[in-house]
Design a protein around this motif. Sequence first.
Motif, mmCIF file in Angstrom:
data_model
loop_
_atom_site.group_PDB
_atom_site.id
_atom_site.type_symbol
_atom_site.label_atom_id
_atom_site.label_comp_id
_atom_site.label_asym_id
_atom_site.label_seq_id
_atom_site.Cartn_x
_atom_site.Cartn_y
_atom_site.Cartn_z
ATOM 1 N N SER A 184 0.805 -1.218 0.000
ATOM 2 C CA SER A 184 0.000 0.000 0.000
ATOM 3 C C SER A 184 0.844 1.277 0.000
ATOM 4 O O SER A 184 1.914 1.334 0.606
ATOM 5 C CB SER A 184 -0.936 -0.027 1.220
ATOM 6 O OG SER A 184 -1.834 1.050 1.198
ATOM 7 N N ASP A 185 0.322 2.293 -0.676
ATOM 8 C CA ASP A 185 0.939 3.613 -0.856
ATOM 9 C C ASP A 185 1.210 4.295 0.494
ATOM 10 O O ASP A 185 0.299 4.480 1.295
ATOM 11 C CB ASP A 185 -0.042 4.444 -1.710
ATOM 12 C CG ASP A 185 0.332 5.895 -1.885
ATOM 13 O OD1 ASP A 185 1.461 6.270 -1.528
ATOM 14 O OD2 ASP A 185 -0.515 6.652 -2.400
ATOM 15 N N SER A 186 2.467 4.680 0.734
ATOM 16 C CA SER A 186 2.870 5.244 2.040
ATOM 17 C C SER A 186 3.196 6.733 1.989
ATOM 18 O O SER A 186 3.643 7.301 2.983
ATOM 19 C CB SER A 186 4.111 4.500 2.558
ATOM 20 O OG SER A 186 3.917 3.115 2.555
ATOM 21 N N THR A 187 2.993 7.402 0.854
ATOM 22 C CA THR A 187 3.485 8.774 0.674
ATOM 23 C C THR A 187 3.054 9.719 1.794
ATOM 24 O O THR A 187 3.849 10.521 2.281
ATOM 25 C CB THR A 187 2.998 9.328 -0.685
ATOM 26 O OG1 THR A 187 3.237 8.346 -1.681
ATOM 27 C CG2 THR A 187 3.707 10.615 -1.049
ATOM 28 N N ASN A 188 1.775 9.649 2.179
ATOM 29 C CA ASN A 188 1.262 10.570 3.208
ATOM 30 C C ASN A 188 1.114 9.895 4.571
ATOM 31 O O ASN A 188 0.288 10.300 5.392
ATOM 32 C CB ASN A 188 -0.105 11.136 2.782
ATOM 33 C CG ASN A 188 0.039 12.322 1.851
ATOM 34 O OD1 ASN A 188 1.134 12.842 1.669
ATOM 35 N ND2 ASN A 188 -1.055 12.749 1.247
ATOM 36 N N GLU A 383 9.747 7.188 1.232
ATOM 37 C CA GLU A 383 11.045 7.129 1.898
ATOM 38 C C GLU A 383 10.908 6.245 3.142
ATOM 39 O O GLU A 383 9.805 5.925 3.573
ATOM 40 C CB GLU A 383 11.476 8.542 2.297
ATOM 41 C CG GLU A 383 11.735 9.442 1.092
ATOM 42 C CD GLU A 383 11.981 10.892 1.489
ATOM 43 O OE1 GLU A 383 12.187 11.163 2.694
ATOM 44 O OE2 GLU A 383 11.966 11.747 0.595
ATOM 45 N N TYR A 384 12.047 5.901 3.756
ATOM 46 C CA TYR A 384 12.006 4.957 4.878
ATOM 47 C C TYR A 384 11.098 5.466 5.993
ATOM 48 O O TYR A 384 10.345 4.693 6.602
ATOM 49 C CB TYR A 384 13.418 4.696 5.431
ATOM 50 C CG TYR A 384 13.406 3.595 6.478
ATOM 51 C CD1 TYR A 384 13.390 2.248 6.105
ATOM 52 C CD2 TYR A 384 13.342 3.903 7.840
ATOM 53 C CE1 TYR A 384 13.329 1.237 7.045
ATOM 54 C CE2 TYR A 384 13.286 2.898 8.796
ATOM 55 C CZ TYR A 384 13.281 1.570 8.404
ATOM 56 O OH TYR A 384 13.211 0.571 9.348
ATOM 57 N N LYS A 385 11.123 6.790 6.251
ATOM 58 C CA LYS A 385 10.294 7.322 7.348
ATOM 59 C C LYS A 385 8.806 7.118 7.058
ATOM 60 O O LYS A 385 8.013 6.880 7.975
ATOM 61 C CB LYS A 385 10.599 8.801 7.595
ATOM 62 C CG LYS A 385 10.344 9.716 6.413
ATOM 63 C CD LYS A 385 10.593 11.182 6.757
ATOM 64 C CE LYS A 385 10.237 12.093 5.590
ATOM 65 N NZ LYS A 385 10.256 13.510 5.957
ATOM 66 N N HIS A 386 8.423 7.197 5.761
ATOM 67 C CA HIS A 386 7.011 6.962 5.399
ATOM 68 C C HIS A 386 6.649 5.486 5.580
ATOM 69 O O HIS A 386 5.577 5.164 6.097
ATOM 70 C CB HIS A 386 6.759 7.371 3.941
ATOM 71 C CG HIS A 386 7.109 8.792 3.635
ATOM 72 N ND1 HIS A 386 7.891 9.164 2.561
ATOM 73 C CD2 HIS A 386 6.812 9.940 4.291
ATOM 74 C CE1 HIS A 386 8.037 10.474 2.550
ATOM 75 N NE2 HIS A 386 7.396 10.963 3.595
ATOM 76 N N LEU A 387 7.556 4.606 5.141
ATOM 77 C CA LEU A 387 7.290 3.165 5.262
ATOM 78 C C LEU A 387 7.165 2.777 6.732
ATOM 79 O O LEU A 387 6.289 1.991 7.120
ATOM 80 C CB LEU A 387 8.410 2.355 4.604
ATOM 81 C CG LEU A 387 8.763 2.686 3.139
ATOM 82 C CD1 LEU A 387 9.884 1.779 2.636
ATOM 83 C CD2 LEU A 387 7.552 2.559 2.228
#
Length: 546
Positions: A184-188, A383-387
């Motif tokens: 799943s999309d983690s951008t936000n 980025e890793y922080k989003h994941l």
Amino acid sequence: MPLGGLGEVGKNITLYECQGDMILVDCGIVFPDSDMFGVDLVIPDFTYVVQNKDRIKGVVITHGHEDHIGGLPYLLKEVNLPIYATRLTIGLITNKLEEHGLVRSTKMVEIAPHQKFKLGCFTVEPIHVNHSIPDAVALAITCPAGTIIQTGDFKIDYTPISGGPTDLVTIAEYGEHGVLALLSDSTNAERPGFTATEQKVGASMEALFSRAGKKRIIIATFASNLYRVQQLIDLAVKAGRKVAVSGRSMVNNTQMALELGYLHAPETVLIDIEDINKYPPEKIVLITTGSQGEPLSALSRMAAASHRNVRVGEGDFIIISANPIPGNEKMVTKVVNGLLKLGAEVIYESMYDVHVSGHACQEEQKLMLTLAKPQFFLPVHGEYKHLKKHAQTAAAVGIPEKNIYIGENGDCVVLSADGLTVGEPVPAGAVMVDGLGVGDVGNVVLRDRRHLSEDGLVIVVATIDARTGEVLAGPDLVSRGFVYVRESEKLLDDARDQVRDVLGRMSAADKRDFGSVKTRIRETVSAFLYRKTKRSPMILPILMEV
């Protein structure tokens, strides 16, 4: 196997393998960092794809953004694969492949939500999702091991401009039957709450249109955001204004979307950019690229007063309808300053609601997780922080931490009903494209470019007699990007003396070993210049033998 898109925003490409059959999902690019001097764009490393080309049944595309389709021309030059995508996405891919002369040799298959298709042992069902571009889909990929849902880029918008809300019913049905894994999309993932609806932008824009009064309206937005372009056309019609578009990608996308029926505009409303000066300012809306401050974009050229058709001045009301992508803030600020200096009124602050994101915030991510009920969860696209944040959200809705895996590009994630294991990694990384060269700029070249950009270059030239080892001409020093030569003649003369000393102290036999002569010159000149200037330019000795 994620070959891109993890630990970064962009370059999305995922390879699935089951019972010897393979499929690819997406094939994007990422734009270069500021320290990648001269690099135009960065594509995934296709080594593993090329090694397994006979087993890959096709490439399935979730939507038409550059970070999902930009790498296709470079992939197709190495491996000819069929492409499966929705109607608008095929239109955007066709534009891209035409530039590379690949349209005729590429098989493209149009797909649509609810229409399942088979690729080897995989059955793929596209599922409609909301995003900032029409025709975006998530993919339910079913194979003998189970079903994986890859969301692509999505948000959940209950009042979209067109196309209906994200198809949560189908996702919930898959959830009831059992989903092996969700990607799943983690951008936000760091943002709480819900992403605002695109309708909100329409209301804000309408207020700004009336505030513009007699001024010409110029709006910068993403060329792919056709919902936004449609809203702007509708508002222009309502305000009795003509619409022109500027910027190559904006012109291409708008033209193609009008032909395919994704954009609707009365014939008399759209005018050519060449004709905008035939109308009074209060009759014009100009939609342009450059919302990220890209140096060569139409808006940047307007800010620098170098645009062929548009002269910005006090009669202009400019709206930047996009948030700066992280890292682009300085470029956007430079453009805003340039426009303000020319006397234009510029709306760029977030308080005006002139942009909403196309990606899900935490509450929508929770809804996706809750409906899909996956056994395993892999956050992707960020980025890793989003994941990491997305993994925490998944744990909060009850997915066991041992079933959540934050991957890296190149990981080989082995999924089955029995569990999740990580196998031997496969080749994955960044390949840099510079002009027509693909992959010929590596770390060594970049290191040299960085060195040149920081300290410049000093070339030492001398001519040596091959027989006697005597210096016949030179040594001469040429400096580029190191010091201003006219003001540093003494420094360069002293450096020349250092080279003379080195050559004078070496025996005739030594001088015939060009490798050691060059090394000695490089070390001596480098040490001398660092002592005098505390700088370390690149030293390039050139010895000619006669």
